[in-house]
Enzyme design. Sequence first.
Site, mmCIF file in Angstrom:
data_model
loop_
_atom_site.group_PDB
_atom_site.id
_atom_site.type_symbol
_atom_site.label_atom_id
_atom_site.label_comp_id
_atom_site.label_asym_id
_atom_site.label_seq_id
_atom_site.Cartn_x
_atom_site.Cartn_y
_atom_site.Cartn_z
ATOM 1 N N GLN A 25 -0.195 12.984 6.003
ATOM 2 C CA GLN A 25 0.225 11.989 6.273
ATOM 3 C C GLN A 25 0.275 10.855 5.104
ATOM 4 O O GLN A 25 -0.658 10.044 4.128
ATOM 5 C CB GLN A 25 -0.966 10.775 7.312
ATOM 6 C CG GLN A 25 -0.196 10.136 7.098
ATOM 7 C CD GLN A 25 -0.160 9.470 8.965
ATOM 8 O OE1 GLN A 25 0.153 9.507 9.852
ATOM 9 N NE2 GLN A 25 -0.963 8.834 9.115
ATOM 10 N N THR A 26 1.920 10.133 5.327
ATOM 11 C CA THR A 26 1.743 9.235 3.369
ATOM 12 C C THR A 26 2.877 7.804 4.538
ATOM 13 O O THR A 26 2.999 7.886 5.312
ATOM 14 C CB THR A 26 3.116 9.747 2.976
ATOM 15 O OG1 THR A 26 4.843 10.474 3.397
ATOM 16 C CG2 THR A 26 2.280 10.915 2.159
ATOM 17 N N ASN A 27 2.042 6.830 3.753
ATOM 18 C CA ASN A 27 2.926 5.778 4.264
ATOM 19 C C ASN A 27 3.312 4.958 3.896
ATOM 20 O O ASN A 27 2.663 4.789 2.446
ATOM 21 C CB ASN A 27 1.396 4.826 5.729
ATOM 22 C CG ASN A 27 2.434 4.242 6.558
ATOM 23 O OD1 ASN A 27 3.067 4.238 6.635
ATOM 24 N ND2 ASN A 27 1.695 3.592 6.954
ATOM 25 N N ASP B 175 0.064 5.333 0.362
ATOM 26 C CA ASP B 175 -0.821 6.532 1.189
ATOM 27 C C ASP B 175 -0.408 8.146 1.023
ATOM 28 O O ASP B 175 0.625 8.420 1.130
ATOM 29 C CB ASP B 175 -0.759 5.734 2.619
ATOM 30 C CG ASP B 175 -1.310 4.877 2.536
ATOM 31 O OD1 ASP B 175 -2.326 3.888 1.677
ATOM 32 O OD2 ASP B 175 -1.640 4.308 4.220
ATOM 33 N N GLU C 8 -2.821 10.147 2.634
ATOM 34 C CA GLU C 8 -4.256 10.731 4.156
ATOM 35 C C GLU C 8 -3.874 12.132 4.412
ATOM 36 O O GLU C 8 -2.932 12.373 5.214
ATOM 37 C CB GLU C 8 -4.019 9.221 5.097
ATOM 38 C CG GLU C 8 -3.724 7.918 4.459
ATOM 39 C CD GLU C 8 -3.598 7.000 5.970
ATOM 40 O OE1 GLU C 8 -4.214 6.218 5.787
ATOM 41 O OE2 GLU C 8 -3.256 7.094 7.129
ATOM 42 N N TRP D 206 -8.164 7.320 16.577
ATOM 43 C CA TRP D 206 -6.895 7.638 16.092
ATOM 44 C C TRP D 206 -6.067 9.096 15.953
ATOM 45 O O TRP D 206 -5.272 9.718 16.599
ATOM 46 C CB TRP D 206 -5.484 6.540 16.004
ATOM 47 C CG TRP D 206 -6.499 6.415 14.154
ATOM 48 C CD1 TRP D 206 -7.048 5.387 13.901
ATOM 49 C CD2 TRP D 206 -5.285 7.511 13.267
ATOM 50 N NE1 TRP D 206 -6.762 5.908 12.468
ATOM 51 C CE2 TRP D 206 -5.921 6.585 12.064
ATOM 52 C CE3 TRP D 206 -4.330 8.184 13.465
ATOM 53 C CZ2 TRP D 206 -5.565 7.182 11.283
ATOM 54 C CZ3 TRP D 206 -3.692 8.456 12.385
ATOM 55 C CH2 TRP D 206 -4.803 8.246 10.816
ATOM 56 N N GLY E 143 3.933 0.911 9.176
ATOM 57 C CA GLY E 143 4.391 2.026 10.766
ATOM 58 C C GLY E 143 5.733 3.102 9.882
ATOM 59 O O GLY E 143 6.937 3.099 10.456
ATOM 60 N N ARG E 144 5.415 3.368 8.879
ATOM 61 C CA ARG E 144 6.888 3.715 8.454
ATOM 62 C C ARG E 144 6.172 5.452 7.771
ATOM 63 O O ARG E 144 6.042 5.874 6.263
ATOM 64 C CB ARG E 144 6.565 3.100 6.214
ATOM 65 C CG ARG E 144 7.553 2.345 6.680
ATOM 66 C CD ARG E 144 8.413 1.383 5.669
ATOM 67 N NE ARG E 144 8.769 0.479 5.473
ATOM 68 C CZ ARG E 144 8.931 -0.721 4.832
ATOM 69 N NH1 ARG E 144 7.472 -0.446 4.399
ATOM 70 N NH2 ARG E 144 8.946 -1.665 5.450
ATOM 71 N N GLU E 145 5.605 5.902 8.396
ATOM 72 C CA GLU E 145 4.460 7.190 8.501
ATOM 73 C C GLU E 145 5.464 8.500 8.199
ATOM 74 O O GLU E 145 6.396 7.896 8.992
ATOM 75 C CB GLU E 145 3.574 7.493 9.585
ATOM 76 C CG GLU E 145 2.534 6.174 9.501
ATOM 77 C CD GLU E 145 2.848 5.293 10.965
ATOM 78 O OE1 GLU E 145 3.694 5.091 10.674
ATOM 79 O OE2 GLU E 145 2.259 4.814 10.601
ATOM 80 N N GLU F 205 0.743 -1.291 -0.289
ATOM 81 C CA GLU F 205 0.113 0.264 -0.224
ATOM 82 C C GLU F 205 1.057 1.478 0.310
ATOM 83 O O GLU F 205 2.163 1.245 0.214
ATOM 84 C CB GLU F 205 -1.020 0.122 1.006
ATOM 85 C CG GLU F 205 -2.071 1.026 1.181
ATOM 86 C CD GLU F 205 -2.800 0.570 1.885
ATOM 87 O OE1 GLU F 205 -3.393 1.702 2.344
ATOM 88 O OE2 GLU F 205 -2.997 0.097 2.634
#
Length: 276
Positions: free
Chosen positions: A117-119, A103, A105, A192, A127-129, A101
């Site tokens: 936020q990218t991931n 992202d 966001e 969250w 866990g790579r935000e 994925e």
Amino acid sequence: MASSLLFLFAFLIATFGHARCAPDVPWSQNYVLLYGQDHTQLLNQETEIQISLDQASGAAFKSLKAYGSGFFGMRMKLPNKDTTGIITTFYLRSYTNNHDELDFEFLGGKGQNYLLQTNVFTNGQGGREQQISLWFDPTEDFHDYQLIWNQHQVVWFVDGTPIRVFKNNQIIGVGYPVQAMQIEASIWNGTWAGKPNWSQAPFQAHYQGFGIDGCPAQLNIIGSECSSPTFDWNGEKYWKLDPQQQMAYEDVRNKHMMYDYCTVGPKAPPECQSNQ
């Protein structure tokens, strides 16, 4: 001054650099709803879609095809008002037990206080935000959000300015997206991200730009053609940022980075140095 510099970078990159847009087509040519039909409205002869969120439901749509490489993007105008806890997205993802994925966001707040936020997920591991503050109000008008994905790197762009790079570091044991992925977009709320102010609902996000510049993956299998230089996004000029793009990227990191997974632990993950 910082915003003016980024506008200049974006202009130069759009004029001489790599960022681009696929031709516009009607939404239904490339996309289908995932859920929230009663929270969706097609506008302007399907050149625009509005998806909305209230306490009853959100909405989402996805591409009809999966892809194995390409240059993917949409123009988005984000919900205004108090959007605390509201998440508006544009991303690529695979449908496997251990998915990949990529992202975009947009994490809402009060007024224009969005965080982007990218991931990256590879083989089910995220866990790579990273989070950046935007240098404009994303609720006032449409802006371009794009990413390029080839066998060498993934790059995220905002209005033609690179904001994140994720290199293919499989040679040192770092996961890289290698699964066929579909394009998706959605609006939803996450506890969250904060408690929504439902008195502000409905929250409405608008999308444009439904052309897709990608290599289709037949039967969700990425063929060798998806890494072929026949597709220009696989050419050498897309293997790394050019000097102009690198300067713009470093400017974003220095002035707008709010959170980076690379800096939170005692030791940075092995890919972090090459992605700067």
